[in-house]
Design a protein around this motif. Sequence first.
Motif, PDB file in Angstrom:
ATOM      1  N   GLU A 173       5.529   7.585   2.614  1.00  0.00           N
ATOM      2  CA  GLU A 173       4.765   7.737   1.380  1.00  0.00           C
ATOM      3  C   GLU A 173       3.399   7.069   1.505  1.00  0.00           C
ATOM      4  OE1 GLU A 173       5.067   6.606  -3.402  1.00  0.00           O
ATOM      5  OE2 GLU A 173       6.595   5.904  -1.994  1.00  0.00           O
ATOM      6  N   TYR A 174       3.387   5.870   2.104  1.00  0.00           N
ATOM      7  CA  TYR A 174       2.108   5.182   2.286  1.00  0.00           C
ATOM      8  C   TYR A 174       1.192   5.992   3.203  1.00  0.00           C
ATOM      9  CZ  TYR A 174      -1.458   1.772   3.141  1.00  0.00           C
ATOM     10  OH  TYR A 174      -2.685   1.162   3.215  1.00  0.00           O
ATOM     11  N   SER A 175       1.736   6.505   4.289  1.00  0.00           N
ATOM     12  CA  SER A 175       0.947   7.275   5.252  1.00  0.00           C
ATOM     13  C   SER A 175       0.353   8.517   4.606  1.00  0.00           C
ATOM     14  CB  SER A 175       1.819   7.657   6.446  1.00  0.00           C
ATOM     15  OG  SER A 175       2.385   6.508   7.034  1.00  0.00           O
ATOM     16  N   LEU A 176       1.146   9.200   3.807  1.00  0.00           N
ATOM     17  CA  LEU A 176       0.669  10.396   3.113  1.00  0.00           C
ATOM     18  C   LEU A 176      -0.470  10.037   2.166  1.00  0.00           C
ATOM     19  CD1 LEU A 176       1.152  13.433   2.632  1.00  0.00           C
ATOM     20  CD2 LEU A 176       2.756  12.797   0.822  1.00  0.00           C
ATOM     21  N   ARG A 177      -0.331   8.909   1.486  1.00  0.00           N
ATOM     22  CA  ARG A 177      -1.369   8.467   0.554  1.00  0.00           C
ATOM     23  C   ARG A 177      -2.670   8.143   1.286  1.00  0.00           C
ATOM     24  NH1 ARG A 177       1.567   5.064  -2.016  1.00  0.00           N
ATOM     25  NH2 ARG A 177       0.886   3.078  -1.106  1.00  0.00           N
ATOM     26  N   SER A 178      -2.582   7.586   2.489  1.00  0.00           N
ATOM     27  CA  SER A 178      -3.789   7.281   3.256  1.00  0.00           C
ATOM     28  C   SER A 178      -4.581   8.553   3.536  1.00  0.00           C
ATOM     29  CB  SER A 178      -3.420   6.581   4.570  1.00  0.00           C
ATOM     30  OG  SER A 178      -4.579   6.244   5.303  1.00  0.00           O
ATOM     31  N   HIS A 179      -3.895   9.604   3.950  1.00  0.00           N
ATOM     32  CA  HIS A 179      -4.579  10.874   4.218  1.00  0.00           C
ATOM     33  C   HIS A 179      -5.173  11.463   2.946  1.00  0.00           C
ATOM     34  CE1 HIS A 179      -3.650  11.588   8.476  1.00  0.00           C
ATOM     35  NE2 HIS A 179      -2.495  10.975   8.243  1.00  0.00           N
ATOM     36  N   ALA A 180      -4.427  11.402   1.848  1.00  0.00           N
ATOM     37  CA  ALA A 180      -4.913  11.961   0.583  1.00  0.00           C
ATOM     38  C   ALA A 180      -6.153  11.222   0.100  1.00  0.00           C
ATOM     39  CB  ALA A 180      -3.812  11.904  -0.467  1.00  0.00           C
ATOM     40  N   LEU A 320       0.868  -6.320   0.813  1.00  0.00           N
ATOM     41  CA  LEU A 320       0.892  -6.098  -0.633  1.00  0.00           C
ATOM     42  C   LEU A 320       2.041  -6.856  -1.285  1.00  0.00           C
ATOM     43  CD1 LEU A 320       0.029  -2.294  -0.797  1.00  0.00           C
ATOM     44  CD2 LEU A 320      -1.151  -4.089  -2.086  1.00  0.00           C
ATOM     45  N   ALA A 321       3.198  -6.820  -0.632  1.00  0.00           N
ATOM     46  CA  ALA A 321       4.369  -7.499  -1.187  1.00  0.00           C
ATOM     47  C   ALA A 321       4.150  -9.002  -1.292  1.00  0.00           C
ATOM     48  CB  ALA A 321       5.599  -7.201  -0.333  1.00  0.00           C
ATOM     49  N   GLU A 322       3.426  -9.570  -0.341  1.00  0.00           N
ATOM     50  CA  GLU A 322       3.222 -11.019  -0.316  1.00  0.00           C
ATOM     51  C   GLU A 322       2.033 -11.483  -1.159  1.00  0.00           C
ATOM     52  OE1 GLU A 322       5.044 -13.520   1.125  1.00  0.00           O
ATOM     53  OE2 GLU A 322       6.535 -11.959   1.455  1.00  0.00           O
ATOM     54  N   THR A 323       1.003 -10.676  -1.268  1.00  0.00           N
ATOM     55  CA  THR A 323      -0.208 -11.127  -1.964  1.00  0.00           C
ATOM     56  C   THR A 323      -0.222 -10.765  -3.438  1.00  0.00           C
ATOM     57  OG1 THR A 323      -1.419  -9.078  -1.454  1.00  0.00           O
ATOM     58  CG2 THR A 323      -1.563 -10.901   0.152  1.00  0.00           C
ATOM     59  N   GLY A 324       0.496  -9.717  -3.820  1.00  0.00           N
ATOM     60  CA  GLY A 324       0.462  -9.276  -5.206  1.00  0.00           C
ATOM     61  C   GLY A 324      -0.820  -8.566  -5.591  1.00  0.00           C
ATOM     62  N   ALA A 325      -1.597  -8.122  -4.614  1.00  0.00           N
ATOM     63  CA  ALA A 325      -2.830  -7.392  -4.900  1.00  0.00           C
ATOM     64  C   ALA A 325      -2.506  -6.043  -5.538  1.00  0.00           C
ATOM     65  CB  ALA A 325      -3.623  -7.180  -3.611  1.00  0.00           C
ATOM     66  N   ASP A 326      -3.472  -5.506  -6.258  1.00  0.00           N
ATOM     67  CA  ASP A 326      -3.325  -4.208  -6.906  1.00  0.00           C
ATOM     68  C   ASP A 326      -3.339  -3.117  -5.829  1.00  0.00           C
ATOM     69  OD1 ASP A 326      -3.471  -1.875  -8.357  1.00  0.00           O
ATOM     70  OD2 ASP A 326      -5.384  -2.352  -9.340  1.00  0.00           O
ATOM     71  N   PRO A 327      -2.268  -2.346  -5.671  1.00  0.00           N
ATOM     72  CA  PRO A 327      -2.240  -1.307  -4.627  1.00  0.00           C
ATOM     73  C   PRO A 327      -3.383  -0.304  -4.739  1.00  0.00           C
ATOM     74  CG  PRO A 327      -0.037  -1.673  -5.508  1.00  0.00           C
ATOM     75  CD  PRO A 327      -0.985  -2.425  -6.395  1.00  0.00           C
TER      76      PRO A 327
END
Length: 385
Positions: A173-180, A320-327
């Motif tokens: 899902e992450y990989s697909l989002r990178s391309h999009a 992302l899991a460790e920092t809590g940054a906004d995805p």
Amino acid sequence: MSERDAVIVGCVRTPIGRRNGRLAQVHAVDASAGVLRALAERTGLEPALVDDVVWGCVQQVGEQTLNIGRGALLAAGWPESVPATTVDRQCGSSQQSVHFAAAGVISGQYEFAVAGGVEMMSRVPLGAALGYGAGTPTPSSLTSRFGVEGFNQGVGAELMAERWGLSRAEVDEYSLRSHARAAAAIDAGRFAAEIVSMALPDGSVIDEDEGVRRDTTAARLAELRPVFREDGVVTAGGSSQISDGAAALLLTTSANAARYGLEPLARVHTAVLAGDDPVMMLSAPIPATRKALDRAGLPVSDIGTFEVNEAFAPVPLAWLAETGADPAAVNPDGGAIALGHPLGGSGARLMTTLVHRMRREGHRYGLQTMCEGGGLANATILELL
């Protein structure tokens, strides 16, 4: 803060070429020279004023050896009086170049410095340096300390996925989002201001990144087999692309910028390094980010936009899991999975993209971090000016 600061007054990059794509026609020296010429043209600075060119490159063999930074500036037609050095901090080489250039400017060793880097992976393949000379860079005196036969970044990505409980579906899902995201950025022209068109030996011109796969779907990604473990979650689709490219930034002080009529774009606010598990290898951006935020005295919520290099999808997911940054604020224009990862040029490419986005969208602070071979990471916080 020192009375001297370090500000970025120009930043440019080539398009990123996919492996054996159109940029494969170009020698690494010529790709580097192209961004150096463009940097001087866009800023209007006389190259003779540059005190040093600090150039990142990982595979310093073959066409990329003999201090490629020096070869690049000479090929660009810059004066012989301009010196250069070449840096290897693995994937973070040209981000480290920015750190060195900024430190030199702040300390007064430099008035003007260029930082950047290159990697033409179609012409100097990944691992090419291992074929030169006898022996191995990882003797038993090193590997025995960690109980391994060797170090492998792909295996490290799988270790990260295991530690942070990342599923194959999450990675895909992450990989697909990178391309999009990358496709949307290209279509909206968000990279246009940072890209230098490259004239190719065949007479054509390339002015757009080649790596984005617009036809990628979740179903196609699901069909790919894991690369590093039979039961793993990392496939070619969840890995950064082998690529060609170069990027460069010009740094000086605010006082010099005013004196020479240059527009400061962003200040190098905080620059740090971190080391972490060399077997997992890719987790160091997490402590590097914490260190940068602590040193800057900023909460993660104050950072408006992030560039976290997508060496493999588990890297930004664990971060992302460790920092809590906004995805939504992390790699909003796609990353190395879609655009590509020309090793020694990637740090400067990410920073060029980061600066242009901060200017375009008005983010006061931006943060960049990259995992690096050996379990290392750079982290840099920029402040908009």
